[in-house]
Write a protein that holds these residues in place. Sequence first.
Motif, PDB file in Angstrom:
ATOM      1  N   ILE A  26     -28.420 -22.662 184.181  1.00 59.09           N
ATOM      2  CA  ILE A  26     -29.698 -22.878 183.499  1.00 59.09           C
ATOM      3  C   ILE A  26     -29.958 -21.748 182.509  1.00 59.09           C
ATOM      4  O   ILE A  26     -30.354 -21.982 181.368  1.00 59.09           O
ATOM      5  N   GLU A  27     -29.738 -20.521 182.945  1.00 65.33           N
ATOM      6  CA  GLU A  27     -29.958 -19.361 182.078  1.00 65.33           C
ATOM      7  C   GLU A  27     -29.080 -19.434 180.835  1.00 65.33           C
ATOM      8  O   GLU A  27     -29.552 -19.194 179.719  1.00 65.33           O
ATOM      9  N   ARG A  28     -27.809 -19.793 181.016  1.00 65.03           N
ATOM     10  CA  ARG A  28     -26.911 -19.922 179.859  1.00 65.03           C
ATOM     11  C   ARG A  28     -27.377 -21.037 178.932  1.00 65.03           C
ATOM     12  O   ARG A  28     -27.291 -20.920 177.722  1.00 65.03           O
ATOM     13  N   GLY A  29     -27.897 -22.113 179.521  1.00 67.72           N
ATOM     14  CA  GLY A  29     -28.393 -23.220 178.713  1.00 67.72           C
ATOM     15  C   GLY A  29     -29.635 -22.858 177.913  1.00 67.72           C
ATOM     16  O   GLY A  29     -29.821 -23.332 176.790  1.00 67.72           O
ATOM     17  N   LEU A  30     -30.478 -22.031 178.498  1.00 64.04           N
ATOM     18  CA  LEU A  30     -31.706 -21.629 177.812  1.00 64.04           C
ATOM     19  C   LEU A  30     -31.461 -20.533 176.771  1.00 64.04           C
ATOM     20  O   LEU A  30     -32.177 -20.459 175.773  1.00 64.04           O
ATOM     21  N   HIS A  31     -30.464 -19.709 177.018  1.00 64.62           N
ATOM     22  CA  HIS A  31     -30.169 -18.614 176.092  1.00 64.62           C
ATOM     23  C   HIS A  31     -29.801 -19.196 174.725  1.00 64.62           C
ATOM     24  O   HIS A  31     -28.906 -20.005 174.608  1.00 64.62           O
ATOM     25  N   GLY A  32     -30.482 -18.782 173.735  1.00 70.89           N
ATOM     26  CA  GLY A  32     -30.199 -19.261 172.392  1.00 70.89           C
ATOM     27  C   GLY A  32     -30.888 -20.569 172.047  1.00 70.89           C
ATOM     28  O   GLY A  32     -30.792 -21.038 170.915  1.00 70.89           O
ATOM     29  N   SER A  33     -31.598 -21.176 173.007  1.00 69.95           N
ATOM     30  CA  SER A  33     -32.303 -22.413 172.690  1.00 69.95           C
ATOM     31  C   SER A  33     -33.616 -22.088 171.991  1.00 69.95           C
ATOM     32  O   SER A  33     -34.140 -20.981 172.100  1.00 69.95           O
ATOM     33  N   SER A  34     -34.115 -23.051 171.256  1.00 68.92           N
ATOM     34  CA  SER A  34     -35.371 -22.850 170.552  1.00 68.92           C
ATOM     35  C   SER A  34     -36.129 -24.167 170.480  1.00 68.92           C
ATOM     36  O   SER A  34     -35.575 -25.238 170.723  1.00 68.92           O
ATOM     37  N   THR A  35     -37.399 -24.059 170.160  1.00 65.73           N
ATOM     38  CA  THR A  35     -38.278 -25.209 170.021  1.00 65.73           C
ATOM     39  C   THR A  35     -38.996 -25.086 168.689  1.00 65.73           C
ATOM     40  O   THR A  35     -39.527 -24.020 168.374  1.00 65.73           O
ATOM     41  N   THR A  36     -39.000 -26.161 167.921  1.00 68.40           N
ATOM     42  CA  THR A  36     -39.693 -26.174 166.640  1.00 68.40           C
ATOM     43  C   THR A  36     -40.798 -27.212 166.670  1.00 68.40           C
ATOM     44  O   THR A  36     -40.585 -28.339 167.102  1.00 68.40           O
ATOM     45  N   VAL A  37     -41.984 -26.813 166.230  1.00 78.64           N
ATOM     46  CA  VAL A  37     -43.128 -27.709 166.127  1.00 78.64           C
ATOM     47  C   VAL A  37     -43.607 -27.688 164.684  1.00 78.64           C
ATOM     48  O   VAL A  37     -43.748 -26.620 164.082  1.00 78.64           O
ATOM     49  N   VAL A  38     -43.835 -28.875 164.149  1.00 81.52           N
ATOM     50  CA  VAL A  38     -44.363 -29.020 162.795  1.00 81.52           C
ATOM     51  C   VAL A  38     -45.816 -29.450 162.922  1.00 81.52           C
ATOM     52  O   VAL A  38     -46.130 -30.388 163.668  1.00 81.52           O
ATOM     53  N   ALA A  39     -46.704 -28.765 162.203  1.00 82.66           N
ATOM     54  CA  ALA A  39     -48.125 -29.108 162.248  1.00 82.66           C
ATOM     55  C   ALA A  39     -48.328 -30.545 161.779  1.00 82.66           C
ATOM     56  O   ALA A  39     -47.538 -31.072 160.994  1.00 82.66           O
ATOM     57  N   LYS A  40     -49.388 -31.175 162.258  1.00 85.81           N
ATOM     58  CA  LYS A  40     -49.658 -32.574 161.907  1.00 85.81           C
ATOM     59  C   LYS A  40     -49.741 -32.790 160.402  1.00 85.81           C
ATOM     60  O   LYS A  40     -49.307 -33.816 159.889  1.00 85.81           O
ATOM     61  N   ASN A  41     -50.276 -31.825 159.678  1.00 77.46           N
ATOM     62  CA  ASN A  41     -50.382 -31.979 158.227  1.00 77.46           C
ATOM     63  C   ASN A  41     -49.113 -31.521 157.501  1.00 77.46           C
ATOM     64  O   ASN A  41     -49.080 -31.492 156.280  1.00 77.46           O
ATOM     65  N   ARG A  42     -48.092 -31.148 158.279  1.00 81.67           N
ATOM     66  CA  ARG A  42     -46.785 -30.745 157.767  1.00 81.67           C
ATOM     67  C   ARG A  42     -46.840 -29.483 156.883  1.00 81.67           C
ATOM     68  O   ARG A  42     -45.900 -29.182 156.168  1.00 81.67           O
ATOM     69  N   ALA A  43     -47.909 -28.725 156.976  1.00 76.90           N
ATOM     70  CA  ALA A  43     -48.040 -27.522 156.160  1.00 76.90           C
ATOM     71  C   ALA A  43     -47.249 -26.348 156.715  1.00 76.90           C
ATOM     72  O   ALA A  43     -46.884 -25.443 155.973  1.00 76.90           O
ATOM     73  N   VAL A  44     -46.976 -26.365 158.020  1.00 75.14           N
ATOM     74  CA  VAL A  44     -46.271 -25.248 158.646  1.00 75.14           C
ATOM     75  C   VAL A  44     -45.377 -25.767 159.770  1.00 75.14           C
ATOM     76  O   VAL A  44     -45.705 -26.746 160.432  1.00 75.14           O
TER      77      VAL A  44
END
Length: 142
Positions: A26-44
């Motif tokens: 699990i630790e190896r799987g999480l290492h280097g993982s990331s999460t990206t969220v785009v704002a509803k108005n797509r500004a950020v």
Amino acid sequence: MTSPQMNQVEQAMAEFERQKAALGEIERGLHGSSTTVVAKNRAVAVTVNSSGAVAEIKFPTSAYRSMSGAELGDLLVSTIEEARAEAMAQTMQAFAAVLPGGQAMVDAFTGRAGGNVETPLEKLLAEVLLDGDRPDDGPAGR
């Protein structure tokens, strides 16, 4: 001849080794993982790593140019919080397989089993994973 206690110790050690290997995976799987969220108005768009630290902020459109400073600041804060919450949920989900009680335990600790109140585990994880870097962690928020 082995005693029943010795068998129990051997079984416990074997289970410990299985759990240790599972946690390492699990630790190896999480290492280097990331999460990206785009704002509803797509500004950020905000990317956080598996521990919730902001790794990248992008402005995919020019919509941010017409926003006031306060509006852009609020949008950044809310998008970062959403990305961190998603990263934490993914981390919790990854550990569901090795927690006693599995998904039911994750749901109970995260409040998904009944309500939207931040649970003690979520508060603890936020402190550990996010280094306490939350807007409500100031002196007045404690």
